[in-house]
Motif scaffolding. Structure first.
Motif: not given
Length: 162
Positions: A77, A79, A115, A118, A123-128
């Motif tokens: 991901n 992060l 990415t 983000k 705004t990046a998250s573990k969902k990316d």
């Protein structure tokens, strides 16, 4: 009646030719992060798909089309990032999601540029989801050739390491 049939066939052929040309001249695989270990015997190539459908990695070779010692795909991901390692099975490496190439399809809309944006915006998250091709070889890696399939068309992407 036959004239309408030919017009339909012509329109379909032009549409197919247009889509084929668009895909051919806009390959979807995008390269992001490049990382190497000392001696270039272990490398990581961050990849993503800026296309509309999944990309399937067919084959990875190094230098002069040599088969690498080992190749895996990291599915991680945004992060967490990637790891450069020579041991895919140690406890520290397992959380980076090493998978066999044939078991992974690169999902659409996973462009590294998106990415990075983000990450910059916060705004990046573990969902990316991010993807990285991890390659090991017995000699220094100067070039990685990624052969992949998209819409049934096979492409080659060359990545140079200096």
């Amino acid at each position: 009646m036959k004239k309408k049939h030919w017009v339909t066939v012509l329109i379909l052929a032009l549409a197919f030719g247009g889509v084929y040309s668009f895909v051919l001249y806009n390959p979807p695989l995008e390269i992001g992060t490049l990382g190497t270990a000392v001696g270039n015997k272990s490398v990581i190539i961050g990849i993503g798909n800026k296309g509309f459908r999944e990309v399937k990695i067919v084959e990875v070779s190094v230098n002069n089309n040599e088969k690498p010692s080992n190749t895996k795909v990291q599915v991680s991901n945004a992060l967490q990032g990637f790891i450069i390692t020579e041991d895919y099975n140690n406890n520290g490496s397992k959380k980076y999601g090493f998978k066999n190439i044939e078991d992974v399809s690169i999902k659409a809309d996973t462009s590294p540029a998106t990415t990075y944006k983000k990450l910059d915006d916060g705004t990046a998250s573990k969902k990316d989801t991010i993807y990285g091709i991890s390659v090991l070889h017995s000699e220094a890696i100067n070039q990685v050739i990624i052969k992949y399939s998209y819409f049934g068309i096979t492409f080659n992407k060359n990545v140079l390491f200096n």
